[in-house]
Design a protein around this motif. Structure first.
Motif, PDB file in Angstrom:
ATOM      1  N   ALA A 297       0.828  -1.170  -0.087  1.00  0.00           N
ATOM      2  CA  ALA A 297      -0.066  -0.041   0.022  1.00  0.00           C
ATOM      3  C   ALA A 297       0.801   1.322   0.117  1.00  0.00           C
ATOM      4  N   GLN A 298       0.151   2.437  -0.215  1.00  0.00           N
ATOM      5  CA  GLN A 298       0.998   3.721  -0.464  1.00  0.00           C
ATOM      6  C   GLN A 298       1.205   4.275   0.789  1.00  0.00           C
TER       7      GLN A 298
ATOM      8  N   ARG B 239      -6.378   9.755  -2.851  1.00  0.00           N
ATOM      9  CA  ARG B 239      -6.178   8.366  -3.461  1.00  0.00           C
ATOM     10  C   ARG B 239      -6.980   7.572  -4.126  1.00  0.00           C
TER      11      ARG B 239
ATOM     12  N   GLN C  85      -7.439   7.110  -7.989  1.00  0.00           N
ATOM     13  CA  GLN C  85      -7.258   5.658  -8.555  1.00  0.00           C
ATOM     14  C   GLN C  85      -8.377   5.356  -9.434  1.00  0.00           C
TER      15      GLN C  85
ATOM     16  N   LYS D  34      -2.041   4.181  -8.639  1.00  0.00           N
ATOM     17  CA  LYS D  34      -2.651   2.656  -9.172  1.00  0.00           C
ATOM     18  C   LYS D  34      -3.735   2.956  -9.753  1.00  0.00           C
TER      19      LYS D  34
ATOM     20  N   SER E  15      -6.684  -3.151 -11.020  1.00  0.00           N
ATOM     21  CA  SER E  15      -5.870  -4.595 -11.474  1.00  0.00           C
ATOM     22  C   SER E  15      -6.703  -5.199 -12.704  1.00  0.00           C
TER      23      SER E  15
ATOM     24  N   ASN F  69     -19.681  -2.043  -6.681  1.00  0.00           N
ATOM     25  CA  ASN F  69     -18.752  -1.003  -5.695  1.00  0.00           C
ATOM     26  C   ASN F  69     -19.264   0.201  -5.524  1.00  0.00           C
TER      27      ASN F  69
ATOM     28  N   MET G 149     -11.112  -9.965  -7.688  1.00  0.00           N
ATOM     29  CA  MET G 149      -9.962  -9.315  -7.356  1.00  0.00           C
ATOM     30  C   MET G 149     -10.454  -7.648  -7.375  1.00  0.00           C
ATOM     31  N   MET G 150     -11.352  -7.341  -8.238  1.00  0.00           N
ATOM     32  CA  MET G 150     -11.510  -5.803  -8.378  1.00  0.00           C
ATOM     33  C   MET G 150     -11.965  -5.166  -6.853  1.00  0.00           C
TER      34      MET G 150
ATOM     35  N   GLY H 246     -10.447  -5.528  -4.117  1.00  0.00           N
ATOM     36  CA  GLY H 246      -9.627  -5.570  -3.170  1.00  0.00           C
ATOM     37  C   GLY H 246      -9.214  -6.782  -2.596  1.00  0.00           C
TER      38      GLY H 246
ATOM     39  N   SER I 265      -6.728  -5.859   3.993  1.00  0.00           N
ATOM     40  CA  SER I 265      -7.208  -4.614   3.683  1.00  0.00           C
ATOM     41  C   SER I 265      -6.862  -3.380   4.571  1.00  0.00           C
ATOM     42  N   VAL I 266      -5.752  -2.709   4.299  1.00  0.00           N
ATOM     43  CA  VAL I 266      -5.143  -1.646   5.215  1.00  0.00           C
ATOM     44  C   VAL I 266      -6.054  -0.523   5.598  1.00  0.00           C
ATOM     45  N   HIS I 267      -6.732  -0.167   4.378  1.00  0.00           N
ATOM     46  CA  HIS I 267      -7.606   1.220   4.524  1.00  0.00           C
ATOM     47  C   HIS I 267      -9.067   0.841   4.793  1.00  0.00           C
TER      48      HIS I 267
ATOM     49  N   LYS J 265     -15.646   4.794   2.286  1.00  0.00           N
ATOM     50  CA  LYS J 265     -16.155   3.509   1.715  1.00  0.00           C
ATOM     51  C   LYS J 265     -17.318   2.990   2.636  1.00  0.00           C
TER      52      LYS J 265
ATOM     53  N   ASN K 270     -14.294  -4.945   1.572  1.00  0.00           N
ATOM     54  CA  ASN K 270     -14.186  -5.707   0.370  1.00  0.00           C
ATOM     55  C   ASN K 270     -14.767  -6.914   0.027  1.00  0.00           C
TER      56      ASN K 270
ATOM     57  N   ILE L  40      -0.864  -5.704  -8.972  1.00  0.00           N
ATOM     58  CA  ILE L  40      -0.952  -4.374  -8.569  1.00  0.00           C
ATOM     59  C   ILE L  40       0.569  -4.038  -8.288  1.00  0.00           C
TER      60      ILE L  40
HETATM   61  N1  FAQ Z   1      -6.791  -2.705  -8.170  1.00  0.00           N
HETATM   62  O1  FAQ Z   1      -6.796  -1.327   1.914  1.00  0.00           O
HETATM   63  P1  FAQ Z   1      -7.634  -1.715   0.596  1.00  0.00           P
HETATM   64  C1  FAQ Z   1     -14.159   1.048 -13.458  1.00  0.00           C
HETATM   65  C2  FAQ Z   1      -4.786  -1.488  -3.686  1.00  0.00           C
HETATM   66  S1  FAQ Z   1     -14.371   0.486 -11.767  1.00  0.00           S
HETATM   67  C3  FAQ Z   1      -5.487  -2.118  -7.942  1.00  0.00           C
HETATM   68  O2  FAQ Z   1      -8.603  -2.769   0.651  1.00  0.00           O
HETATM   69  P2  FAQ Z   1      -9.081   0.478  -0.359  1.00  0.00           P
HETATM   70  C4  FAQ Z   1     -15.276   1.018 -14.451  1.00  0.00           C
HETATM   71  C5  FAQ Z   1      -5.315  -0.434  -2.741  1.00  0.00           C
HETATM   72  O3  FAQ Z   1      -5.313   0.665  -3.551  1.00  0.00           O
HETATM   73  C6  FAQ Z   1     -12.806   0.273 -11.106  1.00  0.00           C
HETATM   74  N2  FAQ Z   1      -4.985  -1.781  -6.481  1.00  0.00           N
HETATM   75  O4  FAQ Z   1      -7.641  -0.563  -0.392  1.00  0.00           O
HETATM   76  C7  FAQ Z   1     -14.972   0.508 -15.553  1.00  0.00           C
HETATM   77  C8  FAQ Z   1      -4.391  -0.242  -1.765  1.00  0.00           C
HETATM   78  O5  FAQ Z   1      -2.949   0.184  -2.059  1.00  0.00           O
HETATM   79  P3  FAQ Z   1      -2.338   1.914  -2.014  1.00  0.00           P
HETATM   80  C9  FAQ Z   1     -12.179   1.320 -10.231  1.00  0.00           C
HETATM   81  C10 FAQ Z   1      -6.025  -2.399  -5.598  1.00  0.00           C
HETATM   82  O6  FAQ Z   1      -8.608   1.573  -1.337  1.00  0.00           O
HETATM   83  C11 FAQ Z   1     -15.348  -0.641 -16.095  1.00  0.00           C
HETATM   84  C12 FAQ Z   1      -4.169  -1.890  -1.477  1.00  0.00           C
HETATM   85  O7  FAQ Z   1      -4.480  -2.444  -2.659  1.00  0.00           O
HETATM   86  N3  FAQ Z   1     -13.137   1.404  -9.136  1.00  0.00           N
HETATM   87  O8  FAQ Z   1     -12.953   1.200 -13.676  1.00  0.00           O
HETATM   88  C13 FAQ Z   1      -7.235  -3.055  -5.845  1.00  0.00           C
HETATM   89  O9  FAQ Z   1      -9.631   0.495   0.897  1.00  0.00           O
HETATM   90  C14 FAQ Z   1     -15.132  -1.182 -17.504  1.00  0.00           C
HETATM   91  C15 FAQ Z   1      -4.748  -2.296  -0.180  1.00  0.00           C
HETATM   92  O10 FAQ Z   1      -6.310  -2.449  -0.530  1.00  0.00           O
HETATM   93  C16 FAQ Z   1     -12.767   1.987  -8.005  1.00  0.00           C
HETATM   94  O11 FAQ Z   1     -11.674   2.596  -7.917  1.00  0.00           O
HETATM   95  C17 FAQ Z   1      -7.432  -3.340  -7.159  1.00  0.00           C
HETATM   96  N4  FAQ Z   1      -8.617  -3.896  -7.685  1.00  0.00           N
HETATM   97  O12 FAQ Z   1      -9.975  -0.580  -1.153  1.00  0.00           O
HETATM   98  C18 FAQ Z   1     -14.242   1.264 -16.293  1.00  0.00           C
HETATM   99  C19 FAQ Z   1     -13.662   2.110  -7.027  1.00  0.00           C
HETATM  100  N5  FAQ Z   1      -7.753  -3.271  -4.773  1.00  0.00           N
HETATM  101  O13 FAQ Z   1      -3.573   2.681  -2.720  1.00  0.00           O
HETATM  102  C20 FAQ Z   1     -13.807   1.027 -17.827  1.00  0.00           C
HETATM  103  C21 FAQ Z   1     -13.471   2.818  -5.818  1.00  0.00           C
HETATM  104  C22 FAQ Z   1      -7.058  -2.890  -3.862  1.00  0.00           C
HETATM  105  O14 FAQ Z   1      -2.429   2.099  -0.576  1.00  0.00           O
HETATM  106  C23 FAQ Z   1     -14.280  -0.427 -18.113  1.00  0.00           C
HETATM  107  N6  FAQ Z   1     -12.220   2.336  -4.948  1.00  0.00           N
HETATM  108  N7  FAQ Z   1      -5.996  -2.199  -4.264  1.00  0.00           N
HETATM  109  O15 FAQ Z   1      -1.246   1.681  -2.633  1.00  0.00           O
HETATM  110  C24 FAQ Z   1     -12.694   1.227  -3.990  1.00  0.00           C
HETATM  111  O16 FAQ Z   1     -13.832   1.224  -3.676  1.00  0.00           O
HETATM  112  C25 FAQ Z   1     -11.414   0.884  -3.147  1.00  0.00           C
HETATM  113  O17 FAQ Z   1     -10.406   1.673  -3.465  1.00  0.00           O
HETATM  114  C26 FAQ Z   1     -11.293  -0.552  -3.318  1.00  0.00           C
HETATM  115  C27 FAQ Z   1      -9.841  -0.858  -2.610  1.00  0.00           C
HETATM  116  C28 FAQ Z   1     -12.196  -1.543  -2.716  1.00  0.00           C
HETATM  117  C29 FAQ Z   1     -10.661  -0.794  -4.989  1.00  0.00           C
END
Ligand code: FAQ
Length: 328
Positions: A3-4, A50, A54, A120, A123, A149, A210-211, A213, A219-221, A231, A235, A285
């Motif tokens: 994580a960052q 962040r 992302q 990031k 994935s 999500n 895996m999307m 997380g 899950s650190v955050h 959130k 996850n 990742i």
């Molecule tokens: N990929 O502590 P957590 C779309 C990282 S939808 C890469 O659990 P968090 C639509 C995480 O950043 C896709 N990295 O983290 C579309 C952290 O590392 P960091 C995007 C990942 O933030 C469809 C570390 O792992 N949606 O694009 C992933 O509480 C079709 C620890 O993890 C969003 O971004 C992963 N899958 O929970 C477009 C939704 N999972 O940053 C085109 C909003 C975890 O400290 C075509 N985001 N990591 O270096 C969220 O809901 C959250 O950020 C999670 C991760 C659930 C993704």
């Protein structure tokens, strides 16, 4: 380790908080929205930058795997639909960059961090799209997971993020349906088409899981992000909901989810399923997935190739401002 480190420096109880932090937490607990000019803890601001950053990058990089098939769509109608969907993703990226900008970070800074590998993107976009059936699988599974999500994120505590999500979710539903429609056509087509659909499901199933997380224990955050309502669910909660919703859809298509451990569990009212290979997730990742270099390379090339447009716009804006000043 992966994580960052924007993570909370240990979550504070209400008693340990400063009066400002306590008042802020109470606003969150009452369900009030936080707006850009409101006071907010630095960790809240950084976590939002962040996550929203992302998310924005994912929308932009996420155009690449489907963009790959626009020129090879099987009919004019499919081409027009796919083109519209990919354009929607660009729009989602732009709303999200705007939401992040309200937190005091510029779009250029965010893009610089993406291009230098300091930020990031999801994935899932590091996997290749090998056949037309992958356009069905991406819409059905990837947009399906994104919706699972993002629907709760419409209620997230930060106003600009929540409002961006409301609009994005409307469009994602159309995306999911267009993907499922492609899968329906293939699954009811020739034997070869059915095999293509099954193969796409086989390759996209685990990357879609895996999307959400890492599992909650890694899950650190999550804990701090949920306390701040950045959130709304863990996850694992969302992953479970996704499996429960998607398995009957696969059955309707007559396709098989590639998981021998998949069983309905009456007691929990949901499916038991095999966890994804988390070592693969962490490799992806870290930058070692099948398409990481290609995806990032394409974005850097687009940025560099577009420099003349940005330079032209800046020169025009300068000339315009100078002419306006001279006229006053
Ligand atoms: N990929 O502590 P957590 C779309 C990282 S939808 C890469 O659990 P968090 C639509 C995480 O950043 C896709 N990295 O983290 C579309 C952290 O590392 P960091 C995007 C990942 O933030 C469809 C570390 O792992 N949606 O694009 C992933 O509480 C079709 C620890 O993890 C969003 O971004 C992963 N899958 O929970 C477009 C939704 N999972 O940053 C085109 C909003 C975890 O400290 C075509 N985001 N990591 O270096 C969220 O809901 C959250 O950020 C999670 C991760 C659930 C993704």
């Amino acid at each position: 380790m992966y994580a960052q480190m924007v993570k909370s420096e240990g979550m504070k109880s209400l008693d340990e908080m400063s009066p400002e932090e306590r008042a802020f937490q109470e606003r969150i607990d009452r369900g009030e929205k936080i707006e850009p000019r409101d006071w907010m803890p630095e960790g809240y601001r950084k976590t939002l930058i962040r996550q929203i950053g992302q998310h924005a990058h994912s929308e932009i990089v996420g155009q690449l795997p489907e963009g790959n098939w626009i020129t090879r769509a099987p009919t004019l109608e499919r081409k027009a639909i796919l083109l519209a969907k990919v354009q929607d993703e660009a729009g989602h990226g732009l709303y999200l960059y705007c939401a992040a900008e309200t937190l005091g970070v510029s779009r250029d800074e965010l893009l610089e961090k993406l291009h230098s590998g300091k930020m990031k993107y999801s994935s899932i976009f590091n996997y290749p799209t090998l056949t037309w059936a992958d356009m069905g699988a991406v819409g059905w599974l990837v947009d399906g997971a994104a919706i699972m999500n993002q629907v709760p994120l419409q209620r997230t505590s930060y106003g600009p993020y929540s409002r961006a999500m409301i609009r994005i979710c409307k469009e994602e539903s159309f995306h999911q349906r267009q993907g499922y429609h492609i899968m329906m056509k293939l699954a009811r087509g020739t034997e070869a088409q059915k095999r293509m659909a099954q193969d796409a499901l086989n390759r996209f199933w685990y990357p879609s899981l895996m999307m959400f997380g890492p599992s909650d224990k890694d899950s650190v955050h999550s804990a701090q992000s949920m306390a701040w309502k950045i959130k709304m669910n863990t996850n694992d909660e969302l992953r479970q909901k996704f499996v429960d919703q998607t398995v009957p859809q696969a059955e309707y298509l007559g396709l098989t989810v590639p998981d021998e451990g998949l069983r309905w569990n009456d007691e929990k009212g949901g499916y038991d399923f095999t966890e994804p290979d988390w070592s693969e997730f962490f490799e992806v990742i870290k930058g070692n997935g099948p398409c990481n270099k290609e995806r990032l390379g394409a974005r850097v090339q687009a940025w560099e190739g577009g420099a003349w447009v940005r330079d032209g716009l800046m020169a025009h804006a300068k000339k315009h401002a100078a002419a306006k000043l001279a006229a006053e």
